[in-house]
Design a protein around this motif. Sequence first.
Motif, PDB file in Angstrom:
ATOM      1  N   UNK A   1       0.854  -1.188   0.000  1.00 25.03           N
ATOM      2  CA  UNK A   1       0.000   0.000   0.000  1.00 25.03           C
ATOM      3  C   UNK A   1       0.893   1.242   0.000  1.00 25.03           C
ATOM      4  N   UNK A   2       0.574   2.175  -0.851  1.00 29.11           N
ATOM      5  CA  UNK A   2       1.404   3.370  -0.968  1.00 29.11           C
ATOM      6  C   UNK A   2       1.032   4.401   0.094  1.00 29.11           C
ATOM      7  N   UNK A   3       2.001   5.192   0.414  1.00 31.17           N
ATOM      8  CA  UNK A   3       1.808   6.248   1.396  1.00 31.17           C
ATOM      9  C   UNK A   3       1.380   7.533   0.694  1.00 31.17           C
ATOM     10  N   UNK A   4       0.340   8.170   1.226  1.00 34.91           N
ATOM     11  CA  UNK A   4      -0.120   9.452   0.704  1.00 34.91           C
ATOM     12  C   UNK A   4       0.222  10.528   1.728  1.00 34.91           C
ATOM     13  N   UNK A   5       0.855  11.573   1.259  1.00 36.93           N
ATOM     14  CA  UNK A   5       1.262  12.688   2.123  1.00 36.93           C
ATOM     15  C   UNK A   5       0.483  13.914   1.703  1.00 36.93           C
ATOM     16  N   UNK A   6      -0.107  14.593   2.664  1.00 35.34           N
ATOM     17  CA  UNK A   6      -0.819  15.831   2.380  1.00 35.34           C
ATOM     18  C   UNK A   6      -0.395  16.891   3.386  1.00 35.34           C
ATOM     19  N   UNK A  30       1.601  10.956  -3.588  1.00 42.94           N
ATOM     20  CA  UNK A  30       1.139   9.579  -3.460  1.00 42.94           C
ATOM     21  C   UNK A  30       2.255   8.671  -3.937  1.00 42.94           C
ATOM     22  N   UNK A  31       2.742   7.813  -3.056  1.00 43.80           N
ATOM     23  CA  UNK A  31       3.821   6.900  -3.405  1.00 43.80           C
ATOM     24  C   UNK A  31       3.482   5.982  -4.562  1.00 43.80           C
ATOM     25  N   UNK A  32       2.194   5.811  -4.867  1.00 42.12           N
ATOM     26  CA  UNK A  32       1.794   5.000  -6.019  1.00 42.12           C
ATOM     27  C   UNK A  32       2.053   5.730  -7.334  1.00 42.12           C
ATOM     28  N   UNK A  33       2.220   7.028  -7.263  1.00 42.13           N
ATOM     29  CA  UNK A  33       2.545   7.866  -8.421  1.00 42.13           C
ATOM     30  C   UNK A  33       3.806   8.645  -8.044  1.00 42.13           C
ATOM     31  N   UNK A  34       4.935   7.945  -7.915  1.00 47.32           N
ATOM     32  CA  UNK A  34       6.110   8.504  -7.244  1.00 47.32           C
ATOM     33  C   UNK A  34       6.833   9.632  -7.958  1.00 47.32           C
ATOM     34  N   UNK A  35       6.512   9.880  -9.208  1.00 46.67           N
ATOM     35  CA  UNK A  35       7.202  10.934  -9.939  1.00 46.67           C
ATOM     36  C   UNK A  35       6.475  12.272  -9.870  1.00 46.67           C
ATOM     37  N   UNK A  36       5.261  12.281  -9.332  1.00 49.85           N
ATOM     38  CA  UNK A  36       4.415  13.478  -9.392  1.00 49.85           C
ATOM     39  C   UNK A  36       4.112  14.051  -8.015  1.00 49.85           C
ATOM     40  N   UNK A  37       3.865  15.348  -8.017  1.00 49.99           N
ATOM     41  CA  UNK A  37       3.292  16.038  -6.858  1.00 49.99           C
ATOM     42  C   UNK A  37       2.029  16.748  -7.349  1.00 49.99           C
ATOM     43  N   UNK A  38       1.158  17.056  -6.418  1.00 53.36           N
ATOM     44  CA  UNK A  38      -0.109  17.698  -6.747  1.00 53.36           C
ATOM     45  C   UNK A  38      -0.291  18.908  -5.842  1.00 53.36           C
ATOM     46  N   UNK A  39      -0.830  19.973  -6.401  1.00 45.36           N
ATOM     47  CA  UNK A  39      -1.259  21.121  -5.609  1.00 45.36           C
ATOM     48  C   UNK A  39      -2.755  21.248  -5.849  1.00 45.36           C
ATOM     49  N   UNK A 112      10.326  12.509  -0.124  1.00 44.87           N
ATOM     50  CA  UNK A 112      11.557  11.749  -0.331  1.00 44.87           C
ATOM     51  C   UNK A 112      11.744  10.679   0.741  1.00 44.87           C
ATOM     52  N   UNK A 113      11.213  10.894   1.931  1.00 42.27           N
ATOM     53  CA  UNK A 113      11.238   9.836   2.950  1.00 42.27           C
ATOM     54  C   UNK A 113      10.354   8.667   2.513  1.00 42.27           C
ATOM     55  N   UNK A 114       9.213   8.981   1.901  1.00 42.42           N
ATOM     56  CA  UNK A 114       8.287   7.938   1.446  1.00 42.42           C
ATOM     57  C   UNK A 114       8.857   7.169   0.261  1.00 42.42           C
ATOM     58  N   UNK A 115       9.419   7.892  -0.699  1.00 45.51           N
ATOM     59  CA  UNK A 115      10.018   7.286  -1.896  1.00 45.51           C
ATOM     60  C   UNK A 115      11.303   8.046  -2.183  1.00 45.51           C
ATOM     61  N   UNK A 116      12.439   7.479  -1.795  1.00 42.99           N
ATOM     62  CA  UNK A 116      13.709   8.175  -2.007  1.00 42.99           C
ATOM     63  C   UNK A 116      13.989   8.439  -3.488  1.00 42.99           C
TER      64      UNK A 116
END
Length: 137
Positions: A1-6, A30-39, A112-116
Amino acid sequence: MSQVIEHTVQAQLITRPPATRSLAATLRYDGADPLAVHIVFPSDISLDGDEVAWTFSRDLLDAGLRGPAGEGDVHVWPCGLERTVIELHAGEGVAVLEFRCADLWGFLRCAYDAVPAGSERTHLDLDETLEALLRNV
């Protein structure tokens, strides 16, 4: 399960310099989409009354905290030592927002802690991504 950070952060929407409007924005990773960030911006600032989300590369946000970065719809650059500007281009116009660097750095640290950095590919589910793309064809 991926980690979601908000992280909910304050931003300044630059409407007509030097006029600004404060608003809360949510930074999401969302660690399931590790290359992206969302605003994600609240519905009360959008033209149609709906929540507005922008997605772009985590690397772009990182680079933009260090120096001017971005091509196309999203540009990021430092503005002094304590602020960072994110400029968003859409068909309706351009939004220019200022964020506290500390807020963006804190969010990136958690991402980066979630997905280095460098391990993103191990978190990608390419089979699921391909299946989702083919469902939408």
